[in-house]
Design a protein around this motif. Sequence first.
Motif, mmCIF file in Angstrom:
data_model
loop_
_atom_site.group_PDB
_atom_site.id
_atom_site.type_symbol
_atom_site.label_atom_id
_atom_site.label_comp_id
_atom_site.label_asym_id
_atom_site.label_seq_id
_atom_site.Cartn_x
_atom_site.Cartn_y
_atom_site.Cartn_z
ATOM 1 N N TYR A 144 0.864 -1.185 0.000
ATOM 2 C CA TYR A 144 0.000 0.000 0.000
ATOM 3 C C TYR A 144 0.901 1.236 0.000
ATOM 4 O O TYR A 144 1.760 1.382 0.882
ATOM 5 N N PRO A 145 0.715 2.147 -0.952
ATOM 6 C CA PRO A 145 1.635 3.284 -1.099
ATOM 7 C C PRO A 145 1.362 4.441 -0.137
ATOM 8 O O PRO A 145 1.102 5.570 -0.556
ATOM 9 N N SER A 146 1.430 4.162 1.158
ATOM 10 C CA SER A 146 1.271 5.232 2.146
ATOM 11 C C SER A 146 2.531 6.096 2.142
ATOM 12 O O SER A 146 3.578 5.682 1.603
ATOM 13 N N ASP B 161 4.737 6.612 4.296
ATOM 14 C CA ASP B 161 5.891 5.993 4.948
ATOM 15 C C ASP B 161 6.210 4.602 4.400
ATOM 16 O O ASP B 161 7.015 3.866 4.979
ATOM 17 N N ALA B 162 5.599 4.236 3.289
ATOM 18 C CA ALA B 162 5.837 2.906 2.713
ATOM 19 C C ALA B 162 7.277 2.773 2.235
ATOM 20 O O ALA B 162 7.877 3.724 1.714
ATOM 21 N N CYS C 117 14.334 -2.738 -0.125
ATOM 22 C CA CYS C 117 14.199 -3.304 1.223
ATOM 23 C C CYS C 117 15.340 -4.288 1.503
ATOM 24 O O CYS C 117 15.670 -5.130 0.669
ATOM 25 N N TYR D 51 -8.805 -0.396 3.124
ATOM 26 C CA TYR D 51 -7.690 -0.030 4.015
ATOM 27 C C TYR D 51 -8.205 0.703 5.253
ATOM 28 O O TYR D 51 -7.767 0.432 6.379
ATOM 29 N N LYS E 73 -3.195 -0.780 9.159
ATOM 30 C CA LYS E 73 -2.340 0.407 9.266
ATOM 31 C C LYS E 73 -1.148 0.170 10.182
ATOM 32 O O LYS E 73 -0.180 0.936 10.159
ATOM 33 N N HIS F 73 4.463 -1.198 5.714
ATOM 34 C CA HIS F 73 3.915 -0.853 4.407
ATOM 35 C C HIS F 73 5.010 -0.883 3.346
ATOM 36 O O HIS F 73 6.137 -0.415 3.574
ATOM 37 N N TYR F 74 4.651 -1.409 2.172
ATOM 38 C CA TYR F 74 5.596 -1.504 1.069
ATOM 39 C C TYR F 74 4.955 -0.930 -0.196
ATOM 40 O O TYR F 74 3.736 -0.964 -0.363
ATOM 41 N N LYS F 75 5.790 -0.415 -1.073
ATOM 42 C CA LYS F 75 5.302 0.119 -2.342
ATOM 43 C C LYS F 75 6.176 -0.387 -3.477
ATOM 44 O O LYS F 75 7.288 -0.904 -3.250
#
Length: 202
Positions: free
Chosen positions: A88-90, A92-93, A99, A122, A129, A133-135
Amino acid sequence: MSPTHEPRMMCYKCFRPDEHCICSLIKAVENETGIIILQHPAERNHPFGTARIATLSLTKVKQETAWPGFGKNTKFEENLPPNTGILYPSPDAIDLEACAPQSKPEHLVVLDGTWNTARTIYNSYPKLKQLPHYKLQPRAPSGYKIRKAPKSEHRSTIEAIWQALSILEPDNSSVDHLVETFHAMIERQIKSLSSDEIYQAR
């Protein structure tokens, strides 16, 4: 008297009309990273949905329908396995490709829906939440030619799963079967549709 139409025969494995069945295109993918698909109800019967490719192909996959309100499975969040992350591209992702190996998730939640319905999912599951998180940085334009995305960098569910697994499991050549099936499905569908039907599907 109006003419009667025979009901379309359906494949109840891939949930597509028999003439557009994709079962023959499916190839097994022996994935190590568990994929958990949380699907918006509107996607369950969408004719061009791609999550079904993942559930038919992957050996480690689970799909849950994100029913709203009273229909919500409250145990879903409680049963998430250790070291689960969410794609999810939040703000802080973490870029999945950047990584560190020790920080990569063993399980990955993927939201299946349009951008708006994915955001609804979401916001409906508070514990999502709290997950890492990863994008993804798109490697190429989406091949989703029959379903328009609001932004060029948006991807279909299967494209996102394919890219994530190709990063997490770089030596797993079978992961490419996912996009091979996806592209074959799209090309087969385009050949059978008129231009008006393609426009309406978007």
